[in-house]
Design a protein around this motif. Sequence first.
Motif, mmCIF file in Angstrom:
data_model
loop_
_atom_site.group_PDB
_atom_site.id
_atom_site.type_symbol
_atom_site.label_atom_id
_atom_site.label_comp_id
_atom_site.label_asym_id
_atom_site.label_seq_id
_atom_site.Cartn_x
_atom_site.Cartn_y
_atom_site.Cartn_z
ATOM 1 N N GLU A 13 -10.027 -6.569 5.262
ATOM 2 C CA GLU A 13 -10.927 -5.416 5.204
ATOM 3 C C GLU A 13 -10.176 -4.114 5.432
ATOM 4 O OE1 GLU A 13 -15.251 -4.106 7.123
ATOM 5 O OE2 GLU A 13 -13.918 -5.455 8.230
ATOM 6 N N ILE A 14 -9.215 -4.127 6.320
ATOM 7 C CA ILE A 14 -8.469 -2.932 6.672
ATOM 8 C C ILE A 14 -7.005 -3.121 6.302
ATOM 9 C CG2 ILE A 14 -7.818 -1.330 8.508
ATOM 10 C CD1 ILE A 14 -10.775 -1.392 8.121
ATOM 11 N N THR A 15 -6.425 -2.100 5.710
ATOM 12 C CA THR A 15 -4.996 -2.075 5.437
ATOM 13 C C THR A 15 -4.363 -0.972 6.268
ATOM 14 O OG1 THR A 15 -5.284 -2.858 3.167
ATOM 15 C CG2 THR A 15 -3.220 -1.722 3.685
ATOM 16 N N TYR A 16 -3.281 -1.304 6.961
ATOM 17 C CA TYR A 16 -2.539 -0.326 7.753
ATOM 18 C C TYR A 16 -1.246 0.000 7.017
ATOM 19 C CZ TYR A 16 -5.814 -1.503 11.435
ATOM 20 O OH TYR A 16 -6.974 -1.707 12.149
ATOM 21 N N ASP A 64 5.793 11.588 7.828
ATOM 22 C CA ASP A 64 6.780 10.509 7.880
ATOM 23 C C ASP A 64 6.692 9.630 9.112
ATOM 24 O OD1 ASP A 64 7.619 12.550 9.582
ATOM 25 O OD2 ASP A 64 9.741 12.090 9.286
ATOM 26 N N LYS A 65 5.798 9.935 10.058
ATOM 27 C CA LYS A 65 5.702 9.138 11.279
ATOM 28 C C LYS A 65 4.298 8.577 11.531
ATOM 29 C CE LYS A 65 9.908 9.766 13.098
ATOM 30 N NZ LYS A 65 10.640 10.040 11.869
ATOM 31 N N SER A 66 3.329 8.905 10.703
ATOM 32 C CA SER A 66 1.933 8.578 10.989
ATOM 33 C C SER A 66 1.466 7.327 10.252
ATOM 34 C CB SER A 66 1.033 9.761 10.617
ATOM 35 O OG SER A 66 1.385 10.907 11.375
ATOM 36 N N VAL A 67 0.550 6.596 10.903
ATOM 37 C CA VAL A 67 -0.005 5.356 10.359
ATOM 38 C C VAL A 67 -1.477 5.561 10.017
ATOM 39 C CG1 VAL A 67 -0.460 2.912 10.800
ATOM 40 C CG2 VAL A 67 1.602 3.985 11.731
ATOM 41 N N LEU A 68 -1.874 5.055 8.849
ATOM 42 C CA LEU A 68 -3.262 5.145 8.421
ATOM 43 C C LEU A 68 -3.928 3.780 8.427
ATOM 44 C CD1 LEU A 68 -3.030 7.465 5.281
ATOM 45 C CD2 LEU A 68 -3.207 8.114 7.693
ATOM 46 N N ALA A 69 -5.234 3.779 8.658
ATOM 47 C CA ALA A 69 -6.075 2.609 8.431
ATOM 48 C C ALA A 69 -6.951 2.941 7.235
ATOM 49 C CB ALA A 69 -6.938 2.320 9.653
ATOM 50 N N THR A 70 -6.901 2.098 6.202
ATOM 51 C CA THR A 70 -7.675 2.368 4.998
ATOM 52 C C THR A 70 -8.513 1.156 4.623
ATOM 53 O OG1 THR A 70 -5.974 1.596 3.447
ATOM 54 C CG2 THR A 70 -5.844 3.900 4.162
ATOM 55 N N SER A 71 -9.585 1.431 3.918
ATOM 56 C CA SER A 71 -10.431 0.367 3.375
ATOM 57 C C SER A 71 -10.796 0.745 1.948
ATOM 58 C CB SER A 71 -11.696 0.199 4.220
ATOM 59 O OG SER A 71 -12.543 -0.795 3.667
ATOM 60 N N GLU A 72 -10.367 -0.058 1.000
ATOM 61 C CA GLU A 72 -10.610 0.199 -0.417
ATOM 62 C C GLU A 72 -10.164 1.608 -0.796
ATOM 63 O OE1 GLU A 72 -14.680 -0.733 -1.205
ATOM 64 O OE2 GLU A 72 -14.380 -2.889 -0.944
ATOM 65 N N GLY A 73 -9.035 2.025 -0.233
ATOM 66 C CA GLY A 73 -8.456 3.322 -0.558
ATOM 67 C C GLY A 73 -8.990 4.488 0.232
ATOM 68 N N VAL A 74 -10.007 4.251 1.060
ATOM 69 C CA VAL A 74 -10.601 5.317 1.872
ATOM 70 C C VAL A 74 -9.951 5.324 3.249
ATOM 71 C CG1 VAL A 74 -12.723 6.187 2.924
ATOM 72 C CG2 VAL A 74 -12.780 5.171 0.630
ATOM 73 N N VAL A 75 -9.534 6.496 3.728
ATOM 74 C CA VAL A 75 -8.945 6.613 5.063
ATOM 75 C C VAL A 75 -10.052 6.527 6.106
ATOM 76 C CG1 VAL A 75 -7.655 8.096 6.639
ATOM 77 C CG2 VAL A 75 -7.031 8.015 4.221
ATOM 78 N N GLY A 152 -8.349 1.553 16.484
ATOM 79 C CA GLY A 152 -7.528 2.436 17.304
ATOM 80 C C GLY A 152 -6.400 1.685 17.991
ATOM 81 N N LYS A 153 -6.700 0.510 18.515
ATOM 82 C CA LYS A 153 -5.686 -0.299 19.196
ATOM 83 C C LYS A 153 -4.567 -0.687 18.228
ATOM 84 C CE LYS A 153 -5.152 -4.485 21.994
ATOM 85 N NZ LYS A 153 -5.872 -5.639 22.606
ATOM 86 N N LYS A 154 -4.923 -1.092 17.006
ATOM 87 C CA LYS A 154 -3.901 -1.478 16.039
ATOM 88 C C LYS A 154 -3.076 -0.283 15.576
ATOM 89 C CE LYS A 154 -5.351 -5.864 14.166
ATOM 90 N NZ LYS A 154 -5.417 -6.672 12.937
ATOM 91 N N LEU A 155 -3.720 0.861 15.409
ATOM 92 C CA LEU A 155 -2.980 2.059 15.028
ATOM 93 C C LEU A 155 -1.919 2.393 16.080
ATOM 94 C CD1 LEU A 155 -5.893 4.277 13.689
ATOM 95 C CD2 LEU A 155 -3.967 3.450 12.339
ATOM 96 N N VAL A 156 -2.298 2.279 17.341
ATOM 97 C CA VAL A 156 -1.351 2.550 18.420
ATOM 98 C C VAL A 156 -0.228 1.516 18.420
ATOM 99 C CG1 VAL A 156 -1.061 2.579 20.931
ATOM 100 C CG2 VAL A 156 -2.960 3.814 19.881
ATOM 101 N N SER A 157 -0.585 0.237 18.307
ATOM 102 C CA SER A 157 0.423 -0.826 18.351
ATOM 103 C C SER A 157 1.435 -0.681 17.213
ATOM 104 C CB SER A 157 -0.251 -2.197 18.275
ATOM 105 O OG SER A 157 -1.033 -2.431 19.420
#
Length: 244
Positions: A13-16, A64-75, A152-157
């Motif tokens: 469901e989520i892509t990081y 260059d240092k930030s991580v996104l969580a996306t779902s079907e291309g939506v941030v 949020g937890k996965k983004l931090v990890s």
Amino acid sequence: MSGFTVLGDTDGEITYRMMVADDVDKVIASLTSAFSDEPTTAAGGATAKDLTAFLQLFVPRMVDKSVLATSEGVVVGAMLSKDYSNPDPEEEFAGFMAALEGDWLPALTAIGECEEAFNSSFGVPPEVRPAEKWFQLWNCGVDPAWRGKGIGKKLVSHSVAIAKEQGFESCFSITTSGGMTHILTNHPESSVEHFVDYATWTGAETAECLRALPSQGHQGMSLCVVRLWGESKRSTRGGSAEDE
């Protein structure tokens, strides 16, 4: 970034993934919504215009240092991060402050206090800072509709893992909400190095607007630090325990 792969959720469901330049506008739009209930700026009456202008200053500098969580291309969420050696846009920030519709003084003053505490504790030089030493987990936001899924937890990890792979000595984050403080303080090897108690802090003239936040689950602003390397590893990187 070489060699690091951010894995998606097992349910698909989520892509990081890492943020790229083409994501900037989408991230600004998503985080304007996500930050609308950030407690300290919301307490001062921050508007969507304020938040958008704030993000327009900083998001392009953190690609260059930030991580996104996306779902079907939506941030749906982002952990904005940067090398602490990169300076802030001071001239542009002065214009931002002059145009604010809400009162950001308590939030920004408390953040400044936490940054000064970090600088003092970790020996950050007052002018030119060494690169790839301190990784700043600058701001994390998750779309309200997607909260409660551990994003949020996965983004931090993922962000901490990236910082470690790139050889940074430590990560730090100035957390303003109960949720993000919980995530950072429960991360391995983390510690709270400074704390601003919303119930009693008087560091800004309009600090009174923060007094209701503890009853809403936000006790204070915390400087959270995650130490990435043990003494032996730091030594192999040309440092020592005293360097920290």
